[in-house]
Design a protein around this motif. Structure first.
Motif, PDB file in Angstrom:
ATOM      1  N   SER A  38       0.800  -1.224   0.000  1.00 30.33           N
ATOM      2  CA  SER A  38       0.000   0.000   0.000  1.00 30.33           C
ATOM      3  C   SER A  38       0.836   1.278   0.000  1.00 30.33           C
ATOM      4  O   SER A  38       0.299   2.373   0.196  1.00 30.33           O
ATOM      5  CB  SER A  38      -0.944   0.014   1.210  1.00 30.33           C
ATOM      6  N   HIS A  39       2.135   1.143  -0.222  1.00 29.87           N
ATOM      7  CA  HIS A  39       3.006   2.327  -0.220  1.00 29.87           C
ATOM      8  C   HIS A  39       3.672   2.485  -1.583  1.00 29.87           C
ATOM      9  O   HIS A  39       4.181   1.520  -2.156  1.00 29.87           O
ATOM     10  CB  HIS A  39       4.065   2.207   0.876  1.00 29.87           C
ATOM     11  N   ARG A  40       3.660   3.707  -2.080  1.00 28.66           N
ATOM     12  CA  ARG A  40       4.127   3.975  -3.447  1.00 28.66           C
ATOM     13  C   ARG A  40       5.590   3.589  -3.626  1.00 28.66           C
ATOM     14  O   ARG A  40       6.470   4.015  -2.882  1.00 28.66           O
ATOM     15  CB  ARG A  40       3.943   5.454  -3.795  1.00 28.66           C
ATOM     16  N   GLN A  41       5.841   2.795  -4.656  1.00 29.63           N
ATOM     17  CA  GLN A  41       7.201   2.375  -4.990  1.00 29.63           C
ATOM     18  C   GLN A  41       7.642   3.086  -6.269  1.00 29.63           C
ATOM     19  O   GLN A  41       6.884   3.210  -7.227  1.00 29.63           O
ATOM     20  CB  GLN A  41       7.257   0.855  -5.192  1.00 29.63           C
ATOM     21  N   LEU A  42       8.870   3.542  -6.277  1.00 31.42           N
ATOM     22  CA  LEU A  42       9.445   4.221  -7.441  1.00 31.42           C
ATOM     23  C   LEU A  42      10.392   3.255  -8.145  1.00 31.42           C
ATOM     24  O   LEU A  42      11.317   2.719  -7.525  1.00 31.42           O
ATOM     25  CB  LEU A  42      10.189   5.478  -7.001  1.00 31.42           C
TER      26      LEU A  42
ATOM     27  N   GLN B 203       0.993   0.545  -5.924  1.00 35.48           N
ATOM     28  CA  GLN B 203       1.115   1.935  -6.359  1.00 35.48           C
ATOM     29  C   GLN B 203       2.526   2.141  -6.922  1.00 35.48           C
ATOM     30  O   GLN B 203       3.504   2.115  -6.165  1.00 35.48           O
ATOM     31  CB  GLN B 203       0.885   2.901  -5.196  1.00 35.48           C
ATOM     32  N   LEU B 204       2.632   2.310  -8.224  1.00 31.03           N
ATOM     33  CA  LEU B 204       3.935   2.394  -8.871  1.00 31.03           C
ATOM     34  C   LEU B 204       4.085   3.714  -9.630  1.00 31.03           C
ATOM     35  O   LEU B 204       3.171   4.141 -10.339  1.00 31.03           O
ATOM     36  CB  LEU B 204       4.123   1.222  -9.848  1.00 31.03           C
ATOM     37  N   TRP B 205       5.228   4.332  -9.461  1.00 31.08           N
ATOM     38  CA  TRP B 205       5.636   5.456 -10.298  1.00 31.08           C
ATOM     39  C   TRP B 205       6.943   5.053 -10.979  1.00 31.08           C
ATOM     40  O   TRP B 205       7.768   4.337 -10.403  1.00 31.08           O
ATOM     41  CB  TRP B 205       5.869   6.713  -9.460  1.00 31.08           C
ATOM     42  N   TYR B 206       7.139   5.529 -12.236  1.00 33.99           N
ATOM     43  CA  TYR B 206       8.328   5.155 -12.999  1.00 33.99           C
ATOM     44  C   TYR B 206       9.145   6.388 -13.387  1.00 33.99           C
ATOM     45  O   TYR B 206       8.601   7.480 -13.601  1.00 33.99           O
ATOM     46  CB  TYR B 206       7.937   4.401 -14.270  1.00 33.99           C
TER      47      TYR B 206
END
Length: 292
Positions: free
Chosen positions: A190-194, A213-216
């Protein structure tokens, strides 16, 4: 037009403070130096030295001309160096394609040494994400690649495993994950991973998605800045974050499934069946030790 010999004597006289000392420095007599500088002044139309004192002093015009004289001789040295490079068969340039996480201090030292050994050969440093680098080597976009291993045999390139690069999981000190004494895979969901991903969508298999939750981003340096701002958490190369961890700008996460630092393998690659020139060969041989 001033001759190179005149310029050399002019510079020697300016640097040593006398015509006799200049003569000793360059192996000429005092009279030869004095005559050369007088002829240079006649060619230029103004005095370079004030001879009213015991030792000749540069005039204001002489100070200005000294800069240009040094530049002319430096350009001559560069030309001589380039001619030697061409005679020895050294390349005009070498293109190194690397994942930006691998721009290590040890690599900088190798590049500095390269510049001393091959001063007439230009280095082109190109950056890309690791999955794209083999294709660029095959296409001729670069001569040498430095990348994280994809774990498979790449067609058209010669691969050499050179070591492992340690990574650590980090977040901003105020990020919610830091409140947990230990962190399991369930807590990460549940925590955004980069994560790293190329513009074409290529990702590294060694960097698994552990969150919903993914950011690239295309650069580990960009990911580091996002983590510093508290956007999420990420695996980052230890050398990129060690100072920030020590200063308290970043916090290391205590993941239960990690017993040791996660250290993905690194490869140095070059085209198959292609003869490298002396500069590229030297760089390839030395980059193999970048993780030693």
């Amino acid at each position: 037009m001033p001759s190179l010999e005149q310029l050399k004597m002019f510079i020697a006289a300016a640097e040593t403070g006398s015509f006799s000392a200049a003569g000793r420095t360059i192996g000429k007599g005092q009279s030869a130096v004095s005559t050369a500088i007088v002829n240079l002044e006649l060619d230029l139309g103004f005095e370079l030295f004030d001879r009213s004192t015991r030792k000749p002093q540069l005039t204001g015009d002489g100070e200005r001309m000294l800069t240009y004289a040094r530049a002319v001789l430096m350009q001559l040295d560069n030309m001589t160096c380039a001619a030697h490079s061409i005679f020895e068969g050294e390349e005009a340039s070498v293109r190194l394609m690397l994942d930006d996480a691998l721009m290590l201090p040890s690599l900088s030292k190798i590049l500095i040494e390269f510049g001393k050994k091959f001063p007439a050969t230009r280095i082109d440093l190109l950056s890309s994400v690791s999955p794209e680098i083999p294709g660029m080597i095959v296409q001729g976009t670069a001569d040498i690649g430095l990348m994280f291993s994809g774990g498979t045999v790449q067609k058209g390139v010669e691969q050499m495993f050179i070591g492992n690069l340690p990574f650590v999981s980090v977040s901003h000190p105020s990020y919610p994950l830091t409140q947990l004494a230990t962190i399991g895979a369930n807590e990460l969901l549940s925590h955004r991973q980069l994560l790293l991903r190329s513009p074409q969508g290529s990702v590294l298999d060694q960097f698994p998605a552990l969150s919903t939750q993914l950011w690239y981003a295309t650069s580990f340096h960009t990911i580091r800045e996002l983590v510093l701002q508290g956007v999420g958490w990420a695996y980052l190369p230890e050398h990129l974050v060690s100072t920030s961890i020590a200063s308290g700008q970043l916090a290391r996460l205590n993941l239960r499934f990690e017993h040791k630092l996660w250290s993905p393998p690194v490869e140095c690659i070059k085209p198959k069946h292609t003869r490298m020139g002396p500069a590229a060969s030297w760089l390839f041989d030395n980059i193999k030790n970048v993780l030693s």
